[in-house]
Design a protein around this motif. Structure first.
Motif, PDB file in Angstrom:
ATOM      1  N   LEU A 117      -7.159 -55.053 -76.487  1.00  0.00           N
ATOM      2  CA  LEU A 117      -6.620 -53.705 -76.327  1.00  0.00           C
ATOM      3  C   LEU A 117      -7.429 -52.896 -75.317  1.00  0.00           C
ATOM      4  O   LEU A 117      -6.869 -52.060 -74.592  1.00  0.00           O
ATOM      5  N   GLU A 118      -8.722 -53.161 -75.256  1.00  0.00           N
ATOM      6  CA  GLU A 118      -9.570 -52.479 -74.275  1.00  0.00           C
ATOM      7  C   GLU A 118      -9.097 -52.782 -72.851  1.00  0.00           C
ATOM      8  O   GLU A 118      -9.017 -51.885 -72.005  1.00  0.00           O
ATOM      9  N   LEU A 119      -8.771 -54.049 -72.581  1.00  0.00           N
ATOM     10  CA  LEU A 119      -8.293 -54.426 -71.248  1.00  0.00           C
ATOM     11  C   LEU A 119      -6.942 -53.778 -70.948  1.00  0.00           C
ATOM     12  O   LEU A 119      -6.670 -53.355 -69.816  1.00  0.00           O
ATOM     13  N   ILE A 120      -6.092 -53.682 -71.967  1.00  0.00           N
ATOM     14  CA  ILE A 120      -4.790 -53.035 -71.783  1.00  0.00           C
ATOM     15  C   ILE A 120      -4.971 -51.543 -71.539  1.00  0.00           C
ATOM     16  O   ILE A 120      -4.361 -50.960 -70.629  1.00  0.00           O
ATOM     17  N   ASP A 121      -5.819 -50.909 -72.348  1.00  0.00           N
ATOM     18  CA  ASP A 121      -6.049 -49.467 -72.205  1.00  0.00           C
ATOM     19  C   ASP A 121      -6.668 -49.114 -70.866  1.00  0.00           C
ATOM     20  O   ASP A 121      -6.407 -48.030 -70.321  1.00  0.00           O
ATOM     21  N   ARG A 122      -7.494 -50.023 -70.320  1.00  0.00           N
ATOM     22  CA  ARG A 122      -8.109 -49.777 -69.018  1.00  0.00           C
ATOM     23  C   ARG A 122      -7.140 -49.983 -67.866  1.00  0.00           C
ATOM     24  O   ARG A 122      -7.468 -49.715 -66.708  1.00  0.00           O
ATOM     25  N   GLY A 123      -5.938 -50.485 -68.158  1.00  0.00           N
ATOM     26  CA  GLY A 123      -4.938 -50.700 -67.112  1.00  0.00           C
ATOM     27  C   GLY A 123      -5.085 -52.004 -66.377  1.00  0.00           C
ATOM     28  O   GLY A 123      -4.449 -52.209 -65.341  1.00  0.00           O
ATOM     29  N   VAL A 124      -5.927 -52.918 -66.905  1.00  0.00           N
ATOM     30  CA  VAL A 124      -6.102 -54.217 -66.261  1.00  0.00           C
ATOM     31  C   VAL A 124      -4.824 -55.036 -66.362  1.00  0.00           C
ATOM     32  O   VAL A 124      -4.396 -55.683 -65.397  1.00  0.00           O
ATOM     33  N   THR A 125      -4.173 -54.991 -67.518  1.00  0.00           N
ATOM     34  CA  THR A 125      -3.036 -55.861 -67.785  1.00  0.00           C
ATOM     35  C   THR A 125      -2.070 -55.200 -68.757  1.00  0.00           C
ATOM     36  O   THR A 125      -2.450 -54.304 -69.523  1.00  0.00           O
ATOM     37  N   ASP A 126      -0.825 -55.645 -68.724  1.00  0.00           N
ATOM     38  CA  ASP A 126       0.171 -55.153 -69.673  1.00  0.00           C
ATOM     39  C   ASP A 126       0.043 -55.851 -71.023  1.00  0.00           C
ATOM     40  O   ASP A 126       0.382 -55.272 -72.056  1.00  0.00           O
ATOM     41  N   ALA A 127      -0.392 -57.109 -71.003  1.00  0.00           N
ATOM     42  CA  ALA A 127      -0.484 -57.898 -72.234  1.00  0.00           C
ATOM     43  C   ALA A 127      -1.601 -58.912 -72.106  1.00  0.00           C
ATOM     44  O   ALA A 127      -1.959 -59.332 -70.999  1.00  0.00           O
ATOM     45  N   VAL A 128      -2.154 -59.312 -73.253  1.00  0.00           N
ATOM     46  CA  VAL A 128      -3.202 -60.330 -73.301  1.00  0.00           C
ATOM     47  C   VAL A 128      -2.770 -61.393 -74.304  1.00  0.00           C
ATOM     48  O   VAL A 128      -2.362 -61.068 -75.420  1.00  0.00           O
ATOM     49  N   VAL A 129      -2.848 -62.656 -73.886  1.00  0.00           N
ATOM     50  CA  VAL A 129      -2.603 -63.777 -74.793  1.00  0.00           C
ATOM     51  C   VAL A 129      -3.888 -64.590 -74.836  1.00  0.00           C
ATOM     52  O   VAL A 129      -4.267 -65.216 -73.843  1.00  0.00           O
ATOM     53  N   VAL A 130      -4.573 -64.558 -75.973  1.00  0.00           N
ATOM     54  CA  VAL A 130      -5.843 -65.262 -76.122  1.00  0.00           C
ATOM     55  C   VAL A 130      -5.568 -66.615 -76.764  1.00  0.00           C
ATOM     56  O   VAL A 130      -5.051 -66.692 -77.881  1.00  0.00           O
ATOM     57  N   SER A 131      -5.886 -67.693 -76.056  1.00  0.00           N
ATOM     58  CA  SER A 131      -5.709 -69.025 -76.636  1.00  0.00           C
ATOM     59  C   SER A 131      -6.886 -69.322 -77.550  1.00  0.00           C
ATOM     60  O   SER A 131      -8.050 -69.159 -77.165  1.00  0.00           O
ATOM     61  N   LEU A 132      -6.574 -69.759 -78.774  1.00  0.00           N
ATOM     62  CA  LEU A 132      -7.579 -69.947 -79.818  1.00  0.00           C
ATOM     63  C   LEU A 132      -7.702 -71.397 -80.263  1.00  0.00           C
ATOM     64  O   LEU A 132      -8.199 -71.676 -81.353  1.00  0.00           O
ATOM     65  N   GLY A 133      -7.234 -72.339 -79.445  1.00  0.00           N
ATOM     66  CA  GLY A 133      -7.347 -73.744 -79.797  1.00  0.00           C
ATOM     67  C   GLY A 133      -6.548 -74.076 -81.045  1.00  0.00           C
ATOM     68  O   GLY A 133      -5.358 -73.767 -81.142  1.00  0.00           O
ATOM     69  N   ALA A 134      -7.208 -74.674 -82.021  1.00  0.00           N
ATOM     70  CA  ALA A 134      -6.532 -75.104 -83.244  1.00  0.00           C
ATOM     71  C   ALA A 134      -6.023 -73.941 -84.083  1.00  0.00           C
ATOM     72  O   ALA A 134      -5.234 -74.147 -85.013  1.00  0.00           O
ATOM     73  N   ARG A 135      -6.439 -72.710 -83.758  1.00  0.00           N
ATOM     74  CA  ARG A 135      -5.968 -71.533 -84.491  1.00  0.00           C
ATOM     75  C   ARG A 135      -4.769 -70.891 -83.820  1.00  0.00           C
ATOM     76  O   ARG A 135      -4.285 -69.841 -84.282  1.00  0.00           O
TER      77      ARG A 135
END
Length: 327
Positions: free
Chosen positions: A223-241
């Motif tokens: 959310l910090e990256l979104i709030d800073r205007g870096v990106t519209d969305a973030v998808v974090v890959s978590l491996g087996a999770r």
């Protein structure tokens, strides 16, 4: 070296919806060995060669999912020529940018005794300022009518960490939406213009400079990256999770599909390909991420950076509907 090659199937493709950029292309070499031990010669078998590097893989995998793509990638020396030849892939328009240095090799050994994989990744050739400018200009021309540009992979020596911000600025000018999957300095120096940022958990930690031990901390970082205007969305890959999908409107953790693993090489690129293929179809992000997880799952069941079977992706995608999302 040829500057532009078209897909070998049918007429030249008109304005693929996806353009990928690979600044640090690789000739991926994959082999099996019974044991990997120090000082002794390791006798390898079942050797295969694949064109590699983040954007190259994304283009191959997107085409396998039925979405044509144009792949812009650096290529130099005999290894670069080998990559160009191996990129004769149905559904992919190949656009190599010739460079002076030889394309790197990456070497992966799967140890039979333990089931572990050992990956050796070389830094790649240094790119001159002129070569960098030609890469950016080539992407600009290819992306004029594209819906999405996917910039993926590490930056080679000589390329400043601000380079991906230049790609983001170019996408803003052309109207294409940028999907960015990068690490290290190339990610930390992006300040705006990304549509979807797809870091691993390690890359997200590098980006914000914190450990991110809990899912709440990971969500806050996204959310910090979104709030800073870096990106519209973030998808974090978590491996087996699975993956954490975050927008300003909310967040969702989408579970992984458990399968026996043949090779983890290229799984992240397969996820990106599935996500962008879903977005091209007009799907909401959460559905596109589920498709990306299905593509990554199918990739885990194939050797090296070989292309997965599309039927396997569809099977895993259908299976994921029965898994309860973690919120």
């Amino acid at each position: 070296m040829r500057t532009v090659r078209r897909s070998s199937t049918g007429p030249p493709m008109n304005a693929p919806a996806i353009v990928t950029l690979t600044m640090n292309t690789a000739l991926d070499v994959t082999a099996d060995a019974e044991r990997v031990v120090p000082t002794e010669k390791i006798r390898c078998r079942t050797v295969r060669y694949d064109p590699g590097g983040g954007g190259v893989n994304v283009a191959k995998f997107a085409a396998a999912l039925g979405v044509p793509a144009a792949a812009v990638f650096t290529a130099g020396g005999s290894t670069g020529s080998r990559v160009v030849d191996l990129m004769d892939v149905p559904g992919v328009t190949t656009i190599p940018v010739e460079i002076a240095g030889p394309t790197r090799e990456s070497f992966t050994v799967s140890e039979g005794a333990s089931g572990e994989q050992y990956r050796f990744v070389l830094p790649g050739p240094a790119l001159s300022a002129d070569e960098q400018a030609r890469c950016l200009d080539t992407v600009r021309r290819a992306a004029v009518s594209a819906q999405f540009v996917v910039a993926s992979g590490s930056l080679p020596p000589g390329v400043p960490p601000q380079f991906y911000q230049r790609v983001a600025d170019m996408c803003r000018d052309t109207g294409a939406r940028l999907i960015l999957d990068a690490s290290g300095g190339g990610l930390r120096h992006v300040t705006s213009g990304v549509h979807v940022l797809k870091p691993s958990l390690r890359e997200l930690r590098e980006c914000v400079g914190r450990e991110l031990q809990t899912e709440a901390e990971q969500l806050d970082a996204a959310l910090e990256l979104i709030d800073r205007g870096v990106t519209d969305a973030v998808v974090v890959s978590l491996g087996a999770r699975g993956a954490l999908s975050v927008t300003s409107a909310g967040a969702e953790r989408l579970p992984a599909v458990a399968v026996p693993v043949v090779s983890s090489v290229g799984a992240g690129d397969a996820m990106v390909a599935g996500i962008v293929a879903g977005l091209v179809c007009g799907w909401p992000l959460s559905k596109a991420v589920r498709y990306g997880i299905a593509a990554a799952t199918a990739k885990l069941q194939t050797p090296g950076t070989a292309v997965f079977d599309r039927d396997a992706v569809e099977h895993h995608f259908e299976s994921s509907r029965r898994l309860r999302p973690a919120r």
